[in-house]
Design a protein around this motif. Structure first.
Motif, short mmCIF file in Angstrom:
data_model
loop_
_atom_site.label_atom_id
_atom_site.label_comp_id
_atom_site.label_asym_id
_atom_site.label_seq_id
_atom_site.Cartn_x
_atom_site.Cartn_y
_atom_site.Cartn_z
N LEU A 28 12.53 7.85 -2.56
CA LEU A 28 11.11 7.65 -2.26
C LEU A 28 10.81 7.98 -0.80
CD1 LEU A 28 10.44 4.36 -4.25
CD2 LEU A 28 9.66 6.66 -4.82
N ALA A 29 11.78 7.73 0.10
CA ALA A 29 11.58 8.04 1.52
C ALA A 29 11.43 9.55 1.74
CB ALA A 29 12.73 7.49 2.35
N PHE A 30 12.19 10.34 0.97
CA PHE A 30 12.15 11.79 1.12
C PHE A 30 10.83 12.40 0.63
CE2 PHE A 30 16.78 11.91 1.84
CZ PHE A 30 16.79 12.81 2.90
N THR A 31 10.06 11.61 -0.11
CA THR A 31 8.77 12.13 -0.57
C THR A 31 7.71 12.04 0.52
OG1 THR A 31 8.13 9.96 -1.46
CG2 THR A 31 9.28 11.47 -2.95
N GLY A 32 8.05 11.38 1.62
CA GLY A 32 7.14 11.33 2.76
C GLY A 32 5.94 10.43 2.53
N LEU A 33 4.86 10.74 3.23
CA LEU A 33 3.65 9.92 3.16
C LEU A 33 3.06 9.90 1.77
CD1 LEU A 33 1.55 8.20 4.61
CD2 LEU A 33 0.33 10.30 5.21
N HIS A 34 3.11 11.06 1.08
CA HIS A 34 2.58 11.12 -0.28
C HIS A 34 3.34 10.15 -1.20
CE1 HIS A 34 0.65 15.37 0.22
NE2 HIS A 34 -0.03 14.41 0.82
N GLY A 35 4.65 10.12 -1.03
CA GLY A 35 5.44 9.21 -1.85
C GLY A 35 5.10 7.75 -1.58
N LEU A 37 2.25 6.61 -0.53
CA LEU A 37 0.94 6.35 -1.13
C LEU A 37 1.04 6.15 -2.64
CD1 LEU A 37 -1.29 8.90 0.86
CD2 LEU A 37 -1.22 6.39 1.10
N VAL A 38 1.88 6.95 -3.29
CA VAL A 38 2.08 6.80 -4.73
C VAL A 38 2.71 5.46 -5.04
CG1 VAL A 38 3.36 7.67 -6.73
CG2 VAL A 38 2.14 9.27 -5.23
N LEU A 39 3.68 5.03 -4.20
CA LEU A 39 4.32 3.72 -4.41
C LEU A 39 3.28 2.60 -4.32
CD1 LEU A 39 6.83 2.00 -4.80
CD2 LEU A 39 7.18 2.06 -2.32
N LEU A 40 2.42 2.68 -3.31
CA LEU A 40 1.36 1.68 -3.19
C LEU A 40 0.41 1.75 -4.38
CD1 LEU A 40 0.54 2.00 0.63
CD2 LEU A 40 1.83 0.19 -0.50
N ALA A 41 0.15 2.98 -4.84
CA ALA A 41 -0.73 3.15 -6.01
C ALA A 41 -0.09 2.54 -7.25
CB ALA A 41 -1.03 4.63 -6.23
N GLU A 42 1.24 2.63 -7.36
CA GLU A 42 1.93 2.03 -8.51
C GLU A 42 1.76 0.51 -8.51
OE1 GLU A 42 5.93 3.33 -8.16
OE2 GLU A 42 5.56 5.29 -9.07
N LEU A 43 1.90 -0.09 -7.34
CA LEU A 43 1.71 -1.54 -7.25
C LEU A 43 0.26 -1.92 -7.58
CD1 LEU A 43 3.77 -2.34 -4.03
CD2 LEU A 43 4.42 -2.75 -6.41
N ALA A 85 -0.02 14.96 -6.19
CA ALA A 85 0.65 14.93 -4.88
C ALA A 85 2.01 15.61 -4.91
CB ALA A 85 0.80 13.49 -4.41
N GLU A 86 2.38 16.15 -6.07
CA GLU A 86 3.64 16.88 -6.27
C GLU A 86 4.86 16.00 -5.98
OE1 GLU A 86 3.40 20.38 -3.87
OE2 GLU A 86 1.96 21.36 -5.19
N VAL A 87 4.74 14.72 -6.31
CA VAL A 87 5.88 13.81 -6.16
C VAL A 87 6.17 13.08 -7.47
CG1 VAL A 87 5.52 13.46 -3.67
CG2 VAL A 87 4.34 11.96 -5.32
N LEU A 88 5.68 13.61 -8.59
CA LEU A 88 5.86 12.93 -9.87
C LEU A 88 7.34 12.80 -10.22
CD1 LEU A 88 4.72 11.62 -12.38
CD2 LEU A 88 4.47 13.89 -13.40
N LEU A 89 8.10 13.91 -10.08
CA LEU A 89 9.51 13.87 -10.44
C LEU A 89 10.30 12.94 -9.53
CD1 LEU A 89 11.81 14.83 -12.21
CD2 LEU A 89 12.07 16.82 -10.71
#
Length: 450
Positions: A28-35, A37-43, A85-89
């Motif tokens: 998740l760290a390698f996904t950067g800021l987009h990742g 944001l997606v993590l926060l969106a998941e919560l 955000a191209e971080v789905l995978l």
């Protein structure tokens, strides 16, 4: 050599759990800021899903529809956001690694404290067994599995219930005992099992469970094969005995659970059997928001549970007691009742349950030797093993320790204690200690055996 492998297994699993958790963070760290944001969106999506589900079951008309749309739409929106955000995978890989870490962590704690099976004892086969069978139970399982013929071939006397008239099942069992039966058994649901089990315990006779009902939780926790109830008849010729507890609510015996509050109110509705989902959806808004039902107060030994919307008392605690899936009971001879109290008043508390699970303020999980339920009414609805009853208040639940001898087949597919193990509360500091410390010390700390 096998002992060495078993001794080191908890530490290896704990290390694998930490590795998976660390890998999830790295991915998740390698996904950067987009990742992030997606993590926060998941919560946020989890919170909105829980809130939407709450509104869907506690509101009516358009508000219910809006809640259902939110509950379904929130996770879909998170997936779309991750894809855009191209971080789905990477996000999917991170979540999978985290879930794998949780599974390994729980397995590590369980392996450090191996579960003990209920003790079995040898007993001679019965000479005059009597089996009561309900031909309508479970959609006709008695006929579908040819249980009458198979039981009679094994020397059992079969008493087939007449479903066209009301019959006193307990009296039928007592009559069988008076006529010389040295074992009582039931092919039917849990409610019928409990009635006959009470008679068997009263006369200190072995009891045979044939899971011919719909859910058959009692049979599942005994390790019996619910998919092929005929295999349970093997106990008549080659079986062993286990001694289990029996629950008592008022003057009624139960083998699984006693429910108070919302579920008990819903079950007593005459429409429930024909339209379960519709009846529940119609009743839940009033029951959960306080406009329907009777206000309850419970005392579990010295602990007070104030105004639960639903209260579940079980014959021994369930391994994973949550409002949706109770799981299994690791043992049926522990001598204590399991207690689950639920009080969720709004969407925020529903979200808290979704995020924190059993730690949420809306859930109370404990064990007790006696549970007393008080109410501001002379009698209240109570669901005993799924059967709707009206009982006078206060309602007292107790346990008769090791009251029932159950004859079971020697070979039971679900009797492996590892499959029935109690779910440990997951504390990552315990997993870390287990991973860093010696396996012998870890086993000693958790109460396990090498």
């Amino acid at each position: 050599m096998g002992e060495v492998v078993d001794r080191h297994r908890p530490r290896r699993l704990a290390r694998l759990a930490l590795l998976c958790a660390l890998a999830a963070v790295v991915v998740l760290a390698f996904t950067g800021l987009h990742g992030l944001l997606v993590l926060l969106a998941e919560l946020l999506g989890l919170v909105l899903t829980a809130a939407g589900a709450w509104w869907a079951i506690t509101r009516r008309a358009l508000a219910r529809i809006a809640g259902a749309v939110l509950a379904v739409g929130a996770p879909v929106a998170v997936v779309v956001l991750a894809y855009d955000a191209e971080v789905l995978l990477p996000a999917a890989i991170g979540v999978a690694l985290w879930l794998a870490g949780l599974a390994c962590a729980r397995s590590a704690l369980r392996a450090a404290r191996p579960p003990r099976p209920m003790p079995e004892r040898e007993a001679p086969p019965p000479r005059r067994p009597a089996l009561i069978m309900n031909p309508k139970s479970g959609g006709g399982k008695v006929e579908r599995f040819d249980l009458v013929r198979r039981a009679e071939e094994l020397g059992a006397r079969v008493l087939l219930l007449d479903t066209s008239a009301q019959q006193d099942v307990a009296e039928l069992a007592r009559r069988a005992v008076a006529e010389g039966a040295d074992l009582l058994g039931v092919a039917g649901g849990d409610g019928t099992q409990a009635l006959v089990a009470d008679v068997a315990a009263e006369h200190d006779l072995p009891f045979l469970v044939v899971p011919a009902g719909t859910r058959n939780h009692f049979a599942m926790d005994l390790g019996l094969d619910r998919d092929d109830p005929a295999t349970c008849l093997d106990a008549l010729r080659d079986g062993v005995e286990v001694v289990v507890d029996l629950g008592r609510v008022g003057d009624r015996t139960f083998v699984n659970t006693v429910s108070f509050g919302a579920y008990a109110e819903i079950v007593r509705s005459p429409r429930y059997r024909d339209a379960k989902a519709a009846t529940a959806l119609d009743a839940l808004p009033d029951l959960l928001l306080g406009d329907g039902g009777t206000r309850l107060t419970a005392r579990a030994d010295d602990h007070r549970i104030e105004a639960p919307q639903a209260l579940l008392v079980s014959n021994n605690p369930y391994a994973a007691p949550d409002p949706v899936d109770l799981g299994r009971r690791p043992r049926l001879d522990g001598g204590v009742l399991g207690v689950l109290g639920i009080r969720v008043d709004n969407a925020a508390q529903a979200a808290d349950v979704a995020l924190r699970g059993e730690r949420a303020d809306g859930l109370e999980l404990l064990s007790a030797r006696q549970v007393t339920v008080h109410a501001g009414a002379p009698e209240i609805p109570v669901a005993v093993d799924g059967e709707a009853l009206m009982l006078p208040t206060p309602v007292v639940c107790t346990l008769r320790h090791r009251a029932l001898r159950v004859r079971v087949p020697r070979d039971r597919p679900g009797a492996d204690p590892a499959q029935q193990a109690r779910a440990h509360r997951l504390e990552w500091r315990d997993v870390t200690r287990l991973a860093l410390g010696s396996s012998r010390a870890a086993s000693s700390r958790t109460g396990g055996r090498s």
